[in-house]
Design a protein around this motif. Structure first.
Motif, PDB file in Angstrom:
ATOM      1  N   SER A 119      -2.291   4.533 -12.771  1.00  0.00           N
ATOM      2  CA  SER A 119      -2.743   3.428 -13.619  1.00  0.00           C
ATOM      3  C   SER A 119      -1.841   3.202 -14.839  1.00  0.00           C
ATOM      4  CB  SER A 119      -4.180   3.688 -14.086  1.00  0.00           C
ATOM      5  OG  SER A 119      -4.237   4.907 -14.792  1.00  0.00           O
ATOM      6  N   GLU A 120      -0.951   4.167 -15.133  1.00  0.00           N
ATOM      7  CA  GLU A 120      -0.038   4.008 -16.274  1.00  0.00           C
ATOM      8  C   GLU A 120       1.193   3.202 -15.891  1.00  0.00           C
ATOM      9  OE1 GLU A 120       1.202   7.907 -17.648  1.00  0.00           O
ATOM     10  OE2 GLU A 120      -0.808   8.700 -17.286  1.00  0.00           O
ATOM     11  N   ILE A 121       1.335   2.886 -14.587  1.00  0.00           N
ATOM     12  CA  ILE A 121       2.583   2.294 -14.116  1.00  0.00           C
ATOM     13  C   ILE A 121       2.324   0.963 -13.417  1.00  0.00           C
ATOM     14  CG2 ILE A 121       4.643   2.682 -12.700  1.00  0.00           C
ATOM     15  CD1 ILE A 121       3.410   5.772 -12.841  1.00  0.00           C
ATOM     16  N   ALA A 122       2.946  -0.086 -13.930  1.00  0.00           N
ATOM     17  CA  ALA A 122       2.781  -1.410 -13.329  1.00  0.00           C
ATOM     18  C   ALA A 122       3.776  -1.606 -12.191  1.00  0.00           C
ATOM     19  CB  ALA A 122       2.994  -2.484 -14.388  1.00  0.00           C
ATOM     20  N   LEU A 123       3.310  -2.253 -11.139  1.00  0.00           N
ATOM     21  CA  LEU A 123       4.194  -2.610 -10.028  1.00  0.00           C
ATOM     22  C   LEU A 123       4.552  -4.085 -10.159  1.00  0.00           C
ATOM     23  CD1 LEU A 123       5.556  -2.402  -7.236  1.00  0.00           C
ATOM     24  CD2 LEU A 123       3.281  -2.629  -6.191  1.00  0.00           C
ATOM     25  N   GLU A 147       0.842  -1.208   0.000  1.00  0.00           N
ATOM     26  CA  GLU A 147       0.000   0.000   0.000  1.00  0.00           C
ATOM     27  C   GLU A 147       0.873   1.253   0.000  1.00  0.00           C
ATOM     28  OE1 GLU A 147      -3.233  -0.016  -0.507  1.00  0.00           O
ATOM     29  OE2 GLU A 147      -3.104  -2.215  -0.531  1.00  0.00           O
ATOM     30  N   GLN A 148       1.923   1.216   0.819  1.00  0.00           N
ATOM     31  CA  GLN A 148       2.825   2.359   0.930  1.00  0.00           C
ATOM     32  C   GLN A 148       3.538   2.636  -0.404  1.00  0.00           C
ATOM     33  OE1 GLN A 148       3.155   4.553   3.305  1.00  0.00           O
ATOM     34  NE2 GLN A 148       4.878   5.619   2.303  1.00  0.00           N
ATOM     35  N   ILE A 149       4.008   1.567  -1.036  1.00  0.00           N
ATOM     36  CA  ILE A 149       4.694   1.719  -2.334  1.00  0.00           C
ATOM     37  C   ILE A 149       3.731   2.298  -3.372  1.00  0.00           C
ATOM     38  CG2 ILE A 149       5.731   0.440  -4.269  1.00  0.00           C
ATOM     39  CD1 ILE A 149       6.729  -1.570  -1.994  1.00  0.00           C
ATOM     40  N   LEU A 150       2.506   1.750  -3.415  1.00  0.00           N
ATOM     41  CA  LEU A 150       1.528   2.242  -4.390  1.00  0.00           C
ATOM     42  C   LEU A 150       1.222   3.718  -4.150  1.00  0.00           C
ATOM     43  CD1 LEU A 150      -0.886  -0.835  -4.584  1.00  0.00           C
ATOM     44  CD2 LEU A 150       0.511   0.090  -6.462  1.00  0.00           C
ATOM     45  N   SER A 151       1.178   4.093  -2.874  1.00  0.00           N
ATOM     46  CA  SER A 151       0.892   5.485  -2.567  1.00  0.00           C
ATOM     47  C   SER A 151       2.052   6.383  -3.017  1.00  0.00           C
ATOM     48  CB  SER A 151       0.562   5.600  -1.070  1.00  0.00           C
ATOM     49  OG  SER A 151       1.149   6.727  -0.505  1.00  0.00           O
ATOM     50  N   GLU A 152       3.286   5.923  -2.803  1.00  0.00           N
ATOM     51  CA  GLU A 152       4.447   6.704  -3.261  1.00  0.00           C
ATOM     52  C   GLU A 152       4.529   6.739  -4.787  1.00  0.00           C
ATOM     53  OE1 GLU A 152       8.134   5.620  -1.239  1.00  0.00           O
ATOM     54  OE2 GLU A 152       7.038   5.374   0.639  1.00  0.00           O
ATOM     55  N   MET A 153       4.125   5.635  -5.412  1.00  0.00           N
ATOM     56  CA  MET A 153       4.090   5.615  -6.884  1.00  0.00           C
ATOM     57  C   MET A 153       3.087   6.643  -7.399  1.00  0.00           C
ATOM     58  SD  MET A 153       4.143   1.490  -7.669  1.00  0.00           S
ATOM     59  CE  MET A 153       3.708   1.680  -9.400  1.00  0.00           C
TER      60      MET A 153
END
Ligand code: PLP
Length: 231
Positions: free
Chosen positions: A25-29, A7-13
């Motif tokens: 949404s343009e960036i895949a994790l 969650e933290q990584i997605l928020s920083e992304m």
């Protein structure tokens, strides 16, 4: 633990994306699970993670079941020797670390023999560090693309790079901008090929990579914790 980290990584992304006028949404994790057990892969999968990366053929063979859980995707992101191509093909959905024409040819030949077409990314060395794999100059990359464009067993989807380890923010910006500019040049030079994916950014530098246009970040340590290389 993995859930909170993710969650933290997605928020920083998302923050890095907004900062540069882009959308999350343009960036895949990609979750890089090397040296972490399959239980942790499944834990991440249970949190909604679908894309995984591994860097060694042997580890993929030992760790993952022959058929992945529905929806899970696995990419090879580490240097691949031509004599291991046949082994890895049935086990991954994409190879992100094609670093020579010889390897591209081998993957294409083996894939065609199995009646499939393997999606690939071409790896470029943006840091100049000799220890890194990847094409070393635009001309070297173009010489491979000139031929690889017509190989029937691979489908090129873009470029991948590893930023300079321990580089300053400026060094990182420069390296990632180099890959973005190279991909734009490739797009013009090879209008029939796809360069949509820019795989760049790891645990320590993904925000900078996103600011420079990354469409896929590869995160290991921040998601799973430190790797135990002694194992
Ligand atoms: C291990 C690895 C990563 C992940 O590195 P972290 O710093 O742990 O996020 C990303 N890309 C490649 C090619 C790797 O081998």
């Amino acid at each position: 633990m993995i859930r909170e980290q993710r969650e933290q990584i997605l928020s920083e992304m998302g923050e890095a994306a907004r900062k540069s006028g882009r959308q999350l949404s343009e960036i895949a994790l990609m979750a890089v699970s090397k040296l972490h057990p399959y239980e942790e892969v499944l834990e991440a999968f249970g949190c909604g993670q679908r894309l995984f990366g591994e860097n060694r053929v042997q580890e993929v063979q030992a760790k993952f079941p022959a058929s992945l859980p529905e929806g899970m995707r696995l990419h090879l992101i580490g240097h691949l020797q031509t004599n291991k191509v046949r082994k890895i093909l049935p086990l991954v959905q994409q190879i992100d670390s094609v670093d020579s024409l010889k390897l591209a040819r081998k993957i294409s030949d083996e894939a065609e023999r199995s009646g499939l077409c393997m999606p690939v990314l071409l790896e470029y060395n943006t840091s100049g560090e000799e220890s890194k794999s990847g094409f070393e100059s635009p001309d070297e990359l173009y010489r491979t693309l000139d031929v690889a464009a017509d190989l029937g067993g691979i489908r090129i989807g873009g470029l991948m790079t590893i930023g300079p380890l321990g580089g300053s923010d400026d060094d990182l910006h420069r390296a990632f901008a180099t890959l973005r500019e190279l991909s734009e040049r490739c797009r013009k030079r090879y209008p029939g090929l796809c360069f949509d994916t820019l795989s760049m950014g790891m645990s320590s530098d993904f925000a900078i990579a996103i600011e420079e246009g990354s469409t896929m970040v590869r995160i290991g340590t921040r998601l799973f914790g430190k790797r135990d290389y002694a194992k």
